[in-house]
Design an enzyme around this catalytic site. Sequence first.
Site, short mmCIF file in Angstrom:
data_model
loop_
_atom_site.label_atom_id
_atom_site.label_comp_id
_atom_site.label_asym_id
_atom_site.label_seq_id
_atom_site.Cartn_x
_atom_site.Cartn_y
_atom_site.Cartn_z
N LEU A 116 6.20 1.70 4.51
CA LEU A 116 7.34 2.11 3.68
C LEU A 116 8.00 3.38 4.20
O LEU A 116 9.17 3.64 3.90
CB LEU A 116 6.89 2.30 2.23
CG LEU A 116 6.46 1.01 1.51
CD1 LEU A 116 5.91 1.32 0.13
CD2 LEU A 116 7.61 0.02 1.42
N GLY A 141 0.83 -1.20 0.00
CA GLY A 141 0.00 0.00 0.00
C GLY A 141 0.87 1.24 0.00
O GLY A 141 1.98 1.22 0.53
ZN ZN Z 1 2.30 3.29 5.71
#
Ligand code: ZN
Length: 174
Positions: free
Chosen positions: A95, A46
């Site tokens: 991330l 995502g």
């Molecule tokens: Zn995230």
Amino acid sequence: MSKKNILIEPDPILRKKSQSLEKVDDELRKLMDEMLETMYAAPGIGLAAVQIGILKRLIVIDISKDDQKKEPLFLVNPKITYQSKKTSVYEEGCLSLPGHFAEIERPAECHVSYVDYGGKNQELKASGLLATCVQHEIDHLNGVLFIDYLSKLKKDMIIKKLTKQKKEINKIVL
Ligand code: ZN
């Protein structure tokens, strides 16, 4: 298409609220394609636009496994319309928080209204990993990271480590 740099916490942009998009046009589709490419390369399941420094309410998700057909989801202006009382716990990463993971409890099911890649209104009924993923990404649009659900002590420790990691990376680049 080009890959984008992903912002790493601590970064003040990650804490800003993203703005709604007016329409889905070719320019926005180009951005969605670039976000998907960036997410696949990372690799991640995502990515929110704010993570590449664009404060717009846009997320891309693909929870398909490596050996399965890719199933990208593009969600413009996603809005949660229902969250179950029942919760589930997943070990989440991000991330923007490389190398850090924590078990986070969220509603096990949610419904999300959004505009798709073609500009059509859609509704997603999510459960399991997809429900966690979509709620994690929508949090990004509101400046929220998964570490915000942890104790202050744990959160501060992760931010301290990330700050140190960022300094190390800069040293190598220089
Ligand atoms: Zn995230």
